[in-house]
Structures are given as structure tokens and as C-alpha cells.
Write an enzyme that holds these catalytic residues in place. Structure first.
Site, PDB file in Angstrom:
ATOM      1  N   LYS A 120       1.404  -4.605   2.892  1.00 53.49           N
ATOM      2  CA  LYS A 120       1.474  -5.328   1.633  1.00 53.49           C
ATOM      3  C   LYS A 120       2.918  -5.692   1.313  1.00 53.49           C
ATOM      4  CE  LYS A 120      -2.914  -4.170   1.193  1.00 53.49           C
ATOM      5  NZ  LYS A 120      -3.473  -2.910   0.781  1.00 53.49           N
ATOM      6  N   TRP A 163      -9.628   1.426  -4.658  1.00 51.27           N
ATOM      7  CA  TRP A 163      -8.953   2.235  -3.638  1.00 51.27           C
ATOM      8  C   TRP A 163      -9.042   3.717  -3.959  1.00 51.27           C
ATOM      9  CZ3 TRP A 163      -8.994   0.275   0.775  1.00 51.27           C
ATOM     10  CH2 TRP A 163      -8.791  -1.097   0.961  1.00 51.27           C
ATOM     11  N   ASP A 185      -1.042   7.061  -3.611  1.00 52.63           N
ATOM     12  CA  ASP A 185      -1.239   5.928  -2.716  1.00 52.63           C
ATOM     13  C   ASP A 185      -0.445   4.771  -3.321  1.00 52.63           C
ATOM     14  OD1 ASP A 185      -2.089   3.695  -1.327  1.00 52.63           O
ATOM     15  OD2 ASP A 185      -4.220   4.006  -1.676  1.00 52.63           O
TER      16      ASP A 185
HETATM   17  C1  LIG Z   1      -4.717  -2.081   1.190  1.00 50.31           C
HETATM   18  C2  LIG Z   1      -4.824  -0.773   0.521  1.00 50.31           C
HETATM   19  C3  LIG Z   1      -5.385   0.352   1.155  1.00 50.31           C
HETATM   20  C4  LIG Z   1      -6.002   0.284   2.524  1.00 50.31           C
HETATM   21  O1  LIG Z   1      -5.058   0.131   3.497  1.00 50.31           O
HETATM   22  P1  LIG Z   1      -5.472   0.085   5.045  1.00 50.31           P
HETATM   23  O2  LIG Z   1      -4.140  -0.021   5.684  1.00 50.31           O
HETATM   24  O3  LIG Z   1      -6.320  -1.141   5.215  1.00 50.31           O
HETATM   25  O4  LIG Z   1      -6.179   1.318   5.388  1.00 50.31           O
HETATM   26  C5  LIG Z   1      -5.410   1.546   0.473  1.00 50.31           C
HETATM   27  N1  LIG Z   1      -4.914   1.648  -0.765  1.00 50.31           N
HETATM   28  C6  LIG Z   1      -4.371   0.594  -1.415  1.00 50.31           C
HETATM   29  C7  LIG Z   1      -3.838   0.769  -2.791  1.00 50.31           C
HETATM   30  C8  LIG Z   1      -4.314  -0.648  -0.790  1.00 50.31           C
HETATM   31  O5  LIG Z   1      -3.767  -1.691  -1.430  1.00 50.31           O
END
Ligand SMILES: *Cc1c(COP(=O)(O)O)cnc(C)c1O
Length: 361
Positions: free
Chosen positions: A196, A102, A172
Site C-alpha cells: 500500500k 480487515w 495492523d
Molecule cells: C491490504 C490489507 C491487508 C491484507 O494484506 P495482504 O498483503 O493482502 O495479506 C490486511 N490489513 C489491511 C489493513 C490491509 O489494508
């Protein structure tokens, strides 16, 4: 009705009481004679849900008053662009910690928008380690430092966060927000895709400090500007109302369970039973991640061959445990154990792991 234990990395399991409440309310919300997803996003009923959702996030995470909670679309992926577009100033640069898949995606987008300096790259160790937070120092002329609090694919998680002084720390937190207390005041901006640990897919939560809202350049188009969203309380355009409604229910559920510290306790319990089973398997299962950085949200592990992994995943599915396949880019197995995963799910998995290793050794 039989609910399976859902180990998918995202979209992911949601608390059953929340799903039941949605079922209860979806046709007629509080005697409105219509659903909350049918009413105008300017109605007082929706506005209450919207504001409650943001207040609950602030309350549960202890977000200081000089921060705002924004509700946006585009996933965490859009933040890979919005963060540099809003915070990266002219000739300055930003710093990034390359901790996994990511972070690499965040890096790839940021590079297209400005100068990016890599502070740490875990790739030569297959992203099984993280830097010592004390060693993460912003470079000269840095606009912000970007980290990924939990790498969902490689299963590495920061346990402490760097202190970046006057340079804003951006994180993030898509896959571990709401799973443990975080010192929000250490961060300038936190973002997370909701699917998530918080809500269905389609919503991104951004927690941003007031002074950073002011950085948004005036020549940005409206949707891409944090300032526009902040000034309009995330109602500049139609927000993802269904997701925000579910987010509010999930936050109420978290509060009822005892809040973020209760979530942390549960997540440590779930993760530790699984890691323990891996450690005590005599090498039958193997977690590649350095023990200091193992994620409490995404437990990744390997078996001796890909065939055996396939068999493991298949047999687990036959026993009502779904979603144990590792990300397609890395293979192996992965158990994603977010807030809504009951401890029984982790225990059931461990029971199966033991049985499977006995039979296939
Ligand atoms: C799932 C995830 C993303 C991507 O998220 P989207 O909503 O699909 O754009 C980005 N960073 C992390 C750490 C993730 O787990």
C-alpha cells in the site's frame, strides 16, 4: 510516456523516481554484472540493501533500539495467524477491536488459535466509527490488544492510539504506515503488508519489541516463529529480495521528501481537498464515515445511485484517474491516496468531481 493517477487501494502507486531508478539498475546493479534480484541473498551487495532498508525504516519512524524490523512473506494476512501463534499464551486470551473488514479477518483467524475477546464492534454502525482510545482497556488475562490503524475498505482511521499499559498493543498498519509519525514505543508489535505505502506486493514488514520476540513458543515450525526470523536478521530463508530492494528506494525517497512529517503534511492536504469537495457538494457526494475518524489514506464516498457511481468511475477512468471503485464487498467509490500520490492527483480528482456533479445533478 503518460502516467495515470492511480487510486488503487493496493498494490498501489509508487513514486515515479523510484520506478525510474529500478529501470536504471535492474539489469546491472552497481557494476556487479548482474541484477540485484539475481544475486545470492547472502552476497554482500544484497546484505547491504537488506540492512539499509531496515535501518531506514527505523530512522524514519524513530523506532527505539529495543525493537527489530523483520521482512517476511505471506502478506499482512499471514500475520493474522502469526501474531496469535507467537504471542497468545496458553489459556490466556487476546483482545481485538473490530473496526472493519480487515480487523474481522484478523479476528476470524485468531479465534481458531485461542480465546479472543471483542473490545469494540463497529459492525452495527457499518464500521463508520471507532472507539474512544481512552476506553480501550485490555481484559483480564489478556496477552495483547489488536487494532487496525486504518481500515482500507471502510476508510476509518485511528487518530490517537489506546494506552494498554503492560499489555502489548499490536497494530495492523498495512494501509497507513509511513504516512504519519507514530509513537512506536506504545506498541509491542506493528505489521504491514508493503504493497500500500512502501513497496510492491510480496513483503510484510514487522516491527517487534525484543521481549515479544522471546515469547515465540519453541514448538512452532520455523517460518512461523518471530524468534527464528529475528535471530537470523530475516535471512532464515530467502527473503522477497526484489520487494526489499524497492522498499529501500521508497524509504530513500521518503527521506528526500522530508521524512514522515512531510508525508503527513501531504497526506492531510490530499485528503482535506477531497473531503472538502464532498462536504461542499450539497449531498451529491456523501462520505458515510464519522468526520472524527475519516481516513487520510482511503477516502470512501457514495453517490445517489449505483448507476451514477458506475458512470463516475468510468468517466474518471477516461480522464486518466484509475482505481476509484470501492471494495467489492461494500461498493461505492474510494480514492486511495497513499504517499506516492502527488497532490495534483487529488486536485485533478476534485476538479472532476465538481464537473461531474454539475452535469449529473
Ligand atoms: C491490504 C490489507 C491487508 C491484507 O494484506 P495482504 O498483503 O493482502 O495479506 C490486511 N490489513 C489491511 C489493513 C490491509 O489494508
Amino acid at each position: 510516456m503518460s502516467r495515470k493517477y492511480n487510486f488503487y487501494a493496493g498494490p498501489a502507486t509508487l513514486p515515479l523516481p523510484v520506478l525510474e531508478q529500478i529501470r536504471e539498475e535492474i539489469v546491472d546493479f552497481k557494476n556487479m554484472g548482474m541484477s540485484i534480484i539475481e544475486t545470492s541473498h547472502r552476497s554482500k551487495e544484497y546484505e547491504e540493501v537488506h540492512n539499509d532498508a531496515a535501518s531506514l525504516i527505523k530512522e524514519l519512524l524513530g523506532v527505539p533500539d529495543n525493537y527489530q524490523v523483520l521482512f517476511l512473506g505471506g502478506g499482512a494476512t499471514l500475520q493474522f495467524s502469526m501474531v496469535p501463534m507467537n504471542l497468545l499464551k496458553g489459556e490466556r486470551s487476546c483482545d481485538i477491536v473490530l473496526s472493519g473488514s480487515w480487523a474481522k479477518k484478523a479476528y476470524s483467524d485468531a479465534k481458531k488459535l485461542g480465546k479472543v475477546n471483542v473490545l469494540f464492534n463497529g459492525e452495527d454502525k457499518s464500521f463508520t466509527v471507532l472507539p474512544d482510545p481512552a476506553g480501550v482497556k485490555p481484559g483480564n488475562g489478556s496477552s495483547y490488544v489488536h487494532i487496525t490503524s486504518n481500515e482500507t475498505i471502510q476508510g476509518v482511521q485511528w487518530k490517537d492510539f489506546p494506552d494498554t499499559g503492560d499489555v502489548p498493543l499490536v497494530a495492523d498498519m498495512s494501509s497507513d504506515i509511513m504516512s504519519r509519525p507514530i509513537p512506536v514505543e506504545k506498541f509491542g508489535l506493528i505489521y504491514a503488508g508493503a504493497q500500500k505505502n512502501m513497496a510492491p506486493a510480496g513483503l510484510t514488514v514487522v516491527i517487534i519489541r525484543d521481549d515479544l520476540v522471546e515469547r515465540s513458543p519453541d514448538d512452532l515450525t520455523a517460518y512461523l516463529s518471530y524468534k527464528v526470523h529475528a535471530e537470523k536478521n530475516s535471512l532464515y530463508n530467502t527473503p522477497p529480495v526484489f520487494c526489499i530492494y524497492v522498499l529501500k528506494l521508497v524509504m530513500e525517497w521518503v527521506k528526500k521528501q522530508g521524512g514522515i512529517s512531510a508525508m503527513e503534511e501531504l497526506s492531510k492536504k490530499r485528503a482535506s481537498v477531497i473531503y472538502k469537495a464532498i462536504e461542499e457538494s450539497d449531498g451529491f457526494y456523501r462520505c458515510p464515515v464519522d468526520p472524527s475518524y475519516r481516513s487520510d489514506m482511503n477516502v470512501v464516498f457514495r453517490l445517489s445511485t449505483e448507476e451514477l457511481e458506475k458512470k463516475f468511475i468510468q468517466e474518471a477512468a477516461g480522464k486518466e484517474m484509475i482505481g476509484l471503485k470501492g471494495h467489492r464487498s461494500v461498493g461505492g467509490c474510494r480514492a486511495s491516496i497513499y504517499n506516492a500520490m502527488p497532490i495534483e492527483g487529488a486536485e485533478r480528482l476534485v476538479e472532476f468531481m465538481k464537473e461531474f456533479s454539475r452535469k449529473n445533478r
